[in-house]
Design a protein around this motif. Sequence first.
Motif, PDB file in Angstrom:
ATOM      1  N   SER A 110       1.318  -1.611   0.386  1.00 27.83           N
ATOM      2  CA  SER A 110      -0.031  -0.159  -0.068  1.00 27.83           C
ATOM      3  C   SER A 110       0.767   1.310  -0.121  1.00 27.83           C
ATOM      4  N   SER A 111       0.416   2.451  -1.181  1.00 27.01           N
ATOM      5  CA  SER A 111       1.517   3.499  -1.003  1.00 27.01           C
ATOM      6  C   SER A 111       0.440   4.412  -1.455  1.00 27.01           C
ATOM      7  N   LYS A 112       1.396   5.912  -1.092  1.00 27.89           N
ATOM      8  CA  LYS A 112       0.574   7.003  -2.001  1.00 27.89           C
ATOM      9  C   LYS A 112       1.271   7.675  -3.079  1.00 27.89           C
ATOM     10  N   VAL A 113       0.663   7.580  -4.040  1.00 24.50           N
ATOM     11  CA  VAL A 113       1.156   8.684  -4.797  1.00 24.50           C
ATOM     12  C   VAL A 113       0.193  10.165  -4.940  1.00 24.50           C
ATOM     13  N   GLU A 114       0.518  10.386  -6.305  1.00 21.62           N
ATOM     14  CA  GLU A 114      -0.343  11.941  -6.640  1.00 21.62           C
ATOM     15  C   GLU A 114      -1.095  11.716  -7.808  1.00 21.62           C
ATOM     16  N   GLN A 115      -2.157  12.230  -7.932  1.00 28.21           N
ATOM     17  CA  GLN A 115      -3.488  11.535  -8.609  1.00 28.21           C
ATOM     18  C   GLN A 115      -2.857  11.940  -9.486  1.00 28.21           C
ATOM     19  N   ARG A 116      -2.023  12.438  -9.965  1.00 32.61           N
ATOM     20  CA  ARG A 116      -1.823  12.713 -11.738  1.00 32.61           C
ATOM     21  C   ARG A 116      -0.964  11.250 -11.908  1.00 32.61           C
ATOM     22  N   GLU A 117      -0.133  11.093 -11.386  1.00 33.08           N
ATOM     23  CA  GLU A 117       0.719  10.037 -11.608  1.00 33.08           C
ATOM     24  C   GLU A 117      -0.134   8.603 -11.799  1.00 33.08           C
ATOM     25  N   TRP A 118      -0.880   8.224 -10.987  1.00 34.39           N
ATOM     26  CA  TRP A 118      -1.969   7.653 -10.492  1.00 34.39           C
ATOM     27  C   TRP A 118      -3.238   7.261 -11.477  1.00 34.39           C
ATOM     28  N   GLU A 119      -3.250   8.703 -12.303  1.00 36.27           N
ATOM     29  CA  GLU A 119      -4.305   8.475 -13.614  1.00 36.27           C
ATOM     30  C   GLU A 119      -3.428   8.102 -15.214  1.00 36.27           C
ATOM     31  N   ALA A 120      -2.050   9.202 -14.776  1.00 42.16           N
ATOM     32  CA  ALA A 120      -1.489   8.303 -16.269  1.00 42.16           C
ATOM     33  C   ALA A 120      -1.117   6.984 -16.362  1.00 42.16           C
ATOM     34  N   GLN A 130      -2.965   4.328 -15.048  1.00 46.42           N
ATOM     35  CA  GLN A 130      -4.334   3.808 -15.642  1.00 46.42           C
ATOM     36  C   GLN A 130      -4.481   3.508 -16.972  1.00 46.42           C
ATOM     37  N   ALA A 131      -4.369   4.801 -17.808  1.00 48.51           N
ATOM     38  CA  ALA A 131      -4.198   5.085 -18.743  1.00 48.51           C
ATOM     39  C   ALA A 131      -2.986   4.138 -19.890  1.00 48.51           C
ATOM     40  N   LEU A 132      -1.951   4.362 -18.826  1.00 45.23           N
ATOM     41  CA  LEU A 132      -1.062   3.984 -19.574  1.00 45.23           C
ATOM     42  C   LEU A 132      -1.495   1.774 -19.099  1.00 45.23           C
ATOM     43  N   SER A 167      -2.119  -5.425 -16.387  1.00 44.63           N
ATOM     44  CA  SER A 167      -3.050  -4.150 -15.278  1.00 44.63           C
ATOM     45  C   SER A 167      -1.801  -3.795 -14.448  1.00 44.63           C
ATOM     46  N   ILE A 168      -2.800  -2.927 -13.656  1.00 45.06           N
ATOM     47  CA  ILE A 168      -1.639  -1.681 -13.159  1.00 45.06           C
ATOM     48  C   ILE A 168      -0.472  -2.536 -11.708  1.00 45.06           C
ATOM     49  N   ALA A 169      -0.841  -3.955 -11.191  1.00 38.14           N
ATOM     50  CA  ALA A 169      -0.344  -4.848 -10.766  1.00 38.14           C
ATOM     51  C   ALA A 169       0.969  -5.200 -11.496  1.00 38.14           C
TER      52      ALA A 169
END
Length: 70
Positions: free
Chosen positions: A7-17, A19-21, A28-30
């Motif tokens: 579990s970790s926290k990341v900036e929303q912008r990076e998370w969305e990038a 997910q898009a990738l 998968s994201i994993a």
Amino acid sequence: MAKIKISSKVEQREWEALQALAAESKQSIAGLLSEALADYVRKRRLRPQVMAHLENSIGENEELGQLLAR
């Protein structure tokens, strides 16, 4: 190889990038995170053989190093 949950926290912008990738590459994201972590560790870790070679080279060329430092 066994997998663990993290579990970790990341900036929303990076998370969305990420997910898009994942969607674009049909991965998968994993899977992307595992690949990214492996690349990061590989790039950041100095291999023991390289450090041993460097130390040997410095020792073998100490006189030359002193001459070049003048």
